[in-house]
Design a protein around this motif. Structure first.
Motif, PDB file in Angstrom:
ATOM      1  N   VAL B 101      11.288 -33.949 -64.384  1.00 10.39           N
ATOM      2  CA  VAL B 101      11.712 -33.872 -65.790  1.00 10.39           C
ATOM      3  C   VAL B 101      11.016 -34.952 -66.596  1.00 10.39           C
ATOM      4  O   VAL B 101      10.456 -35.896 -66.044  1.00 10.39           O
ATOM      5  N   ARG B 102      11.077 -34.805 -67.915  1.00  9.87           N
ATOM      6  CA  ARG B 102      10.652 -35.880 -68.813  1.00  9.87           C
ATOM      7  C   ARG B 102      11.757 -36.934 -68.773  1.00  9.87           C
ATOM      8  O   ARG B 102      12.884 -36.685 -69.191  1.00  9.87           O
ATOM      9  N   LEU B 103      11.415 -38.110 -68.239  1.00 11.55           N
ATOM     10  CA  LEU B 103      12.443 -39.098 -67.882  1.00 11.55           C
ATOM     11  C   LEU B 103      12.239 -40.389 -68.653  1.00 11.55           C
ATOM     12  O   LEU B 103      11.112 -40.861 -68.805  1.00 11.55           O
ATOM     13  N   SER B 104      13.318 -40.945 -69.135  1.00  7.76           N
ATOM     14  CA  SER B 104      13.261 -42.302 -69.657  1.00  7.76           C
ATOM     15  C   SER B 104      14.483 -43.071 -69.155  1.00  7.76           C
ATOM     16  O   SER B 104      15.503 -42.480 -68.804  1.00  7.76           O
ATOM     17  N   VAL B 105      14.330 -44.387 -69.089  1.00  9.12           N
ATOM     18  CA  VAL B 105      15.415 -45.253 -68.632  1.00  9.12           C
ATOM     19  C   VAL B 105      15.508 -46.435 -69.580  1.00  9.12           C
ATOM     20  O   VAL B 105      14.696 -46.581 -70.498  1.00  9.12           O
ATOM     21  N   VAL B 106      16.494 -47.287 -69.340  1.00 11.49           N
ATOM     22  CA  VAL B 106      16.631 -48.503 -70.136  1.00 11.49           C
ATOM     23  C   VAL B 106      16.592 -49.712 -69.214  1.00 11.49           C
ATOM     24  O   VAL B 106      16.795 -49.599 -68.003  1.00 11.49           O
ATOM     25  N   ALA B 107      16.353 -50.879 -69.817  1.00 12.36           N
ATOM     26  CA  ALA B 107      16.413 -52.141 -69.077  1.00 12.36           C
ATOM     27  C   ALA B 107      16.761 -53.243 -70.060  1.00 12.36           C
ATOM     28  O   ALA B 107      16.412 -53.163 -71.243  1.00 12.36           O
ATOM     29  N   ASP B 108      17.463 -54.243 -69.556  1.00 15.97           N
ATOM     30  CA  ASP B 108      17.761 -55.404 -70.410  1.00 15.97           C
ATOM     31  C   ASP B 108      17.328 -56.706 -69.758  1.00 15.97           C
ATOM     32  O   ASP B 108      17.716 -57.775 -70.230  1.00 15.97           O
ATOM     33  N   ASN B 109      16.511 -56.608 -68.678  1.00 17.10           N
ATOM     34  CA  ASN B 109      16.122 -57.842 -67.991  1.00 17.10           C
ATOM     35  C   ASN B 109      14.807 -57.620 -67.246  1.00 17.10           C
ATOM     36  O   ASN B 109      14.444 -56.485 -66.919  1.00 17.10           O
ATOM     37  N   THR B 110      14.096 -58.717 -66.985  1.00 18.21           N
ATOM     38  CA  THR B 110      12.768 -58.619 -66.375  1.00 18.21           C
ATOM     39  C   THR B 110      12.835 -58.189 -64.912  1.00 18.21           C
ATOM     40  O   THR B 110      11.919 -57.529 -64.420  1.00 18.21           O
ATOM     41  N   ALA B 111      13.898 -58.540 -64.216  1.00 18.09           N
ATOM     42  CA  ALA B 111      14.000 -58.134 -62.802  1.00 18.09           C
ATOM     43  C   ALA B 111      14.030 -56.611 -62.697  1.00 18.09           C
ATOM     44  O   ALA B 111      13.364 -56.015 -61.830  1.00 18.09           O
ATOM     45  N   THR B 112      14.806 -55.967 -63.558  1.00 16.17           N
ATOM     46  CA  THR B 112      14.844 -54.502 -63.565  1.00 16.17           C
ATOM     47  C   THR B 112      13.467 -53.936 -63.901  1.00 16.17           C
ATOM     48  O   THR B 112      12.988 -52.992 -63.248  1.00 16.17           O
ATOM     49  N   ILE B 113      12.818 -54.506 -64.892  1.00 13.12           N
ATOM     50  CA  ILE B 113      11.500 -54.009 -65.322  1.00 13.12           C
ATOM     51  C   ILE B 113      10.469 -54.193 -64.216  1.00 13.12           C
ATOM     52  O   ILE B 113       9.644 -53.302 -63.953  1.00 13.12           O
ATOM     53  N   ASP B 114      10.515 -55.327 -63.532  1.00 14.65           N
ATOM     54  CA  ASP B 114       9.579 -55.552 -62.421  1.00 14.65           C
ATOM     55  C   ASP B 114       9.755 -54.484 -61.342  1.00 14.65           C
ATOM     56  O   ASP B 114       8.776 -53.974 -60.787  1.00 14.65           O
ATOM     57  N   GLY B 115      11.006 -54.143 -61.032  1.00 16.49           N
ATOM     58  CA  GLY B 115      11.260 -53.102 -60.036  1.00 16.49           C
ATOM     59  C   GLY B 115      10.727 -51.749 -60.490  1.00 16.49           C
ATOM     60  O   GLY B 115      10.077 -51.026 -59.717  1.00 16.49           O
ATOM     61  N   LEU B 116      10.989 -51.397 -61.739  1.00 19.06           N
ATOM     62  CA  LEU B 116      10.502 -50.128 -62.275  1.00 19.06           C
ATOM     63  C   LEU B 116       8.975 -50.076 -62.221  1.00 19.06           C
ATOM     64  O   LEU B 116       8.380 -49.052 -61.855  1.00 19.06           O
ATOM     65  N   SER B 117       8.346 -51.176 -62.578  1.00 18.41           N
ATOM     66  CA  SER B 117       6.876 -51.212 -62.590  1.00 18.41           C
ATOM     67  C   SER B 117       6.321 -51.046 -61.179  1.00 18.41           C
ATOM     68  O   SER B 117       5.356 -50.291 -60.957  1.00 18.41           O
ATOM     69  N   SER B 118       6.926 -51.711 -60.211  1.00 21.23           N
ATOM     70  CA  SER B 118       6.470 -51.553 -58.822  1.00 21.23           C
ATOM     71  C   SER B 118       6.557 -50.099 -58.382  1.00 21.23           C
ATOM     72  O   SER B 118       5.658 -49.579 -57.712  1.00 21.23           O
ATOM     73  N   ALA B 119       7.644 -49.440 -58.773  1.00 20.61           N
ATOM     74  CA  ALA B 119       7.858 -48.064 -58.317  1.00 20.61           C
ATOM     75  C   ALA B 119       6.924 -47.080 -59.012  1.00 20.61           C
ATOM     76  O   ALA B 119       6.602 -46.028 -58.453  1.00 20.61           O
ATOM     77  N   PHE B 120       6.481 -47.397 -60.235  1.00 15.17           N
ATOM     78  CA  PHE B 120       5.694 -46.439 -61.019  1.00 15.17           C
ATOM     79  C   PHE B 120       4.244 -46.868 -61.222  1.00 15.17           C
ATOM     80  O   PHE B 120       3.494 -46.180 -61.918  1.00 15.17           O
ATOM     81  N   ALA B 121       3.829 -47.974 -60.604  1.00 12.72           N
ATOM     82  CA  ALA B 121       2.477 -48.488 -60.849  1.00 12.72           C
ATOM     83  C   ALA B 121       1.413 -47.455 -60.495  1.00 12.72           C
ATOM     84  O   ALA B 121       0.371 -47.380 -61.158  1.00 12.72           O
ATOM     85  N   ASP B 122       1.660 -46.648 -59.454  1.00 13.26           N
ATOM     86  CA  ASP B 122       0.651 -45.662 -59.045  1.00 13.26           C
ATOM     87  C   ASP B 122       1.040 -44.234 -59.450  1.00 13.26           C
ATOM     88  O   ASP B 122       0.500 -43.264 -58.913  1.00 13.26           O
ATOM     89  N   ALA B 123       1.971 -44.103 -60.410  1.00 16.81           N
ATOM     90  CA  ALA B 123       2.394 -42.768 -60.845  1.00 16.81           C
ATOM     91  C   ALA B 123       1.360 -42.158 -61.791  1.00 16.81           C
ATOM     92  O   ALA B 123       0.603 -42.871 -62.444  1.00 16.81           O
ATOM     93  N   ASP B 124       1.325 -40.820 -61.851  1.00 16.41           N
ATOM     94  CA  ASP B 124       0.388 -40.140 -62.749  1.00 16.41           C
ATOM     95  C   ASP B 124       0.726 -40.407 -64.215  1.00 16.41           C
ATOM     96  O   ASP B 124      -0.161 -40.572 -65.046  1.00 16.41           O
ATOM     97  N   ARG B 125       2.029 -40.413 -64.495  1.00 17.22           N
ATOM     98  CA  ARG B 125       2.473 -40.665 -65.868  1.00 17.22           C
ATOM     99  C   ARG B 125       3.305 -41.938 -65.881  1.00 17.22           C
ATOM    100  O   ARG B 125       4.104 -42.173 -64.970  1.00 17.22           O
TER     101      ARG B 125
END
Lengths: 350, 350
Positions: B101-125
């Motif tokens: 699906v077309r997905l979006s999430v929220v974050a209010d802290n850098t630890a959450t953002i770092d985790g999201l980035s690690s998981a999506f760093a090699d994603a197509d989108r």
């Protein structure tokens, strides 16, 4: 802390639960009181069987569907349903249940008794029916010993039914009044020429004073298997006796007085039971579980000193409603995770 | 009253739910506000699709497992998860969800953002991430517009992520302060050279004043689909707009001031939301739902005039938590029962 278990999770420490079962069984044995645990708290056949193995005479259920779930695997042969069973569909299922286990129910009114009699009039064995008595808790139950005697006689004369005794959900801390009420009812019923084979009382808050209503022959109790913040606050147990806790992850630390966890009222529930706050954080008595929304819990403290990703365990106010929120609980022993266990009777409200 | 439906049952009147969906969609359309309903209230794919058919741009979920349940049948193509996603297992599932699906999430802290980035760093989108803002509700969210701007810049620079805008769960009745906060944050972020494509606000209590935060581009709302006693008490809806009610049977009438029904806190929940009592008995405003135990509800009235076996419908204080208590709700239209519907996202707290 349990890294293989995703959060939020309801953890059940089996070492603690088994010790709770054995300790209260020993207390009942010492006082010659039969124990009939209420499965509403755990809703797990495996723990019902453990309670029976320890010496319980059978189980208590509140609803037929709970009983159906608890007996499905075998190993549970005696069930008391402490609820007025009303309506054709429920009576049909009750009749089917009576073919599988030794079954008794309660009633506090003639309409319920008439329905039970219609359903069991042609049964091979009569259904055992106890009169539910209101000894002060103001929920269900006939309101006077004389009314109890009249309803006992009504049951005894009905086709398909057998009068089984008296049952009460007593008020907390009122043992002398409960003893007087039940003794009076028993005397009036015996004067009618009827036996009163069972007098069933119960409740976790008064569990260590169960013997203070000596006219009672059996004790029903649910929460004692897990314990919770409510019982700890009453001095009934210690934190070390609490077998159920909710494993949570810190998802936000907006400032050092507040942290947000990934469990809200859809896990911890809104039950307060007269307490301030929504649970006790194990090892962090300085933290208050200040508020819950559906999927967030807000913790506050003068210095919260937590970071995003940290895990905590929260003992909820009321264990019985929390184990009902999840399809599976996570079994543990001490610090080791044993894996998920289906909550077989979760959501069984019919 | 619905004799073919066993009690307790959670009834959903589809006529009312559909009218609620259409009426608020029209309100949003009139004010050029995009609508993104929160499925926490109904947890039913069929109603999510009905909301999208009426004009909603997608759905809001609080947890990944809710989203997984809602998209399983197809027909839902845009999901915002308004929760800080933490931990390897959840990030793995989030990545899988983003493929569907077309997905979006929220974050209010850098630890959450770092985790999201690690998981999506090699994603197509890239994954779209909005900054969650605390505009006064004191739950999650960065606490100042400047902190929002800094976190927006942090997201924008992270591999695998795209800055998607701002999200707030606003305090009730504080539209001017929310407008000021979000406008300030937007200005600061634009000054960094970043677009702010979405500003997402929401909440049922303020639904008819949704337009009073004009900087917001979309509105998230859950309870409006069913409404409840809390919203009625705030003047947001009438009893006729309440699509969810709990069908109960009277199981005991100890005297003419008290009756007991077969639904307690394991159906109606203990949510008070500041109200006195646990629900509204349709057609009997003289009755108070005075107390709940787990499977019993105690009704009181000066003259209750009910008998064992009678049925009533209770509008609960809080619809969102009640529909989460049952595996199935019972669909109705007016006085006709349509049958059970699986609550696909019930208990999905991961």
């Amino acid at each position: 802390m349990f890294p293989e278990t995703d959060t939020p999770a309801v953890l059940i420490d089996l070492d603690i639960a088994e010790a709770n079962i054995d300790r209260f069984q020993a207390h009942c044995d010492q006082h010659m009181l039969k124990l009939r645990p209420h499965i509403k708290t755990h809703k797990l056949p495996m723990l019902a069987k453990r309670q029976i193995a320890a010496g319980a005479i059978g189980i208590t259920c509140q609803k037929i569907s709970e009983a159906e779930a608890m007996i499905a695997d075998g190993g549970v042969e005696d069930v008391l349903i402490t609820f007025n069973i009303i309506g054709d569909e429920k009576l049909r299922r009750l009749r089917a249940l009576a073919d599988k286990v030794r079954l008794s129910v309660v009633a506090d009114n003639t309409a319920t008794i008439d329905g039970l009699s219609s359903a069991f009039a042609d049964a091979d064995r009569p259904l055992t029916v106890l009169v539910e008595c209101d000894t002060g808790a103001a929920r269900c139950g006939v309101m006077t010993p004389q009314a109890a005697a009249e309803l006992a006689a009504y049951i005894a004369e009905k086709p398909g039914l057998s009068f089984g005794g008296l049952m009460t959900y007593p008020p907390t801390g009122k043992a002398p009044a409960v003893q007087k009420w039940l003794t009076d009812a028993k005397t009036r019923i015996e004067a009618l020429g009827l036996d009163v084979p069972v007098i069933s009382s119960g409740g976790s808050p008064d569990m260590w004073q169960a013997q203070d209503v000596p006219v009672a022959t059996e004790y029903r109790i649910g929460t004692y298997v897990y314990n919770d913040r409510s019982l700890q606050s009453r001095g009934v147990c210690t934190w070390d006796d609490c077998a159920l806790s909710v494993l949570v992850t810190i998802v936000s630390v907006p400032d050092n007085t507040r942290a947000v966890v990934d469990a809200g009222s859809k896990v911890l529930t809104s039950d307060l039971l007269g307490l301030d706050g929504h649970g006790h954080v194990l090892g962090r008595p300085d933290i208050k579980v200040a508020s819950l929304s559906e999927e967030h819990g807000v913790l506050t403290a003068p210095a919260i000193n937590l970071k995003v990703g940290d895990r905590l365990r929260i003992v909820p106010n009321h264990a019985c409603v929390v184990s009902n929120m999840m399809d599976h609980v996570q079994l543990i022993r001490g610090g080791s995770a044993l894996g998920p266990q289906l909550v077989a009777a979760r959501g069984k409200v019919w």
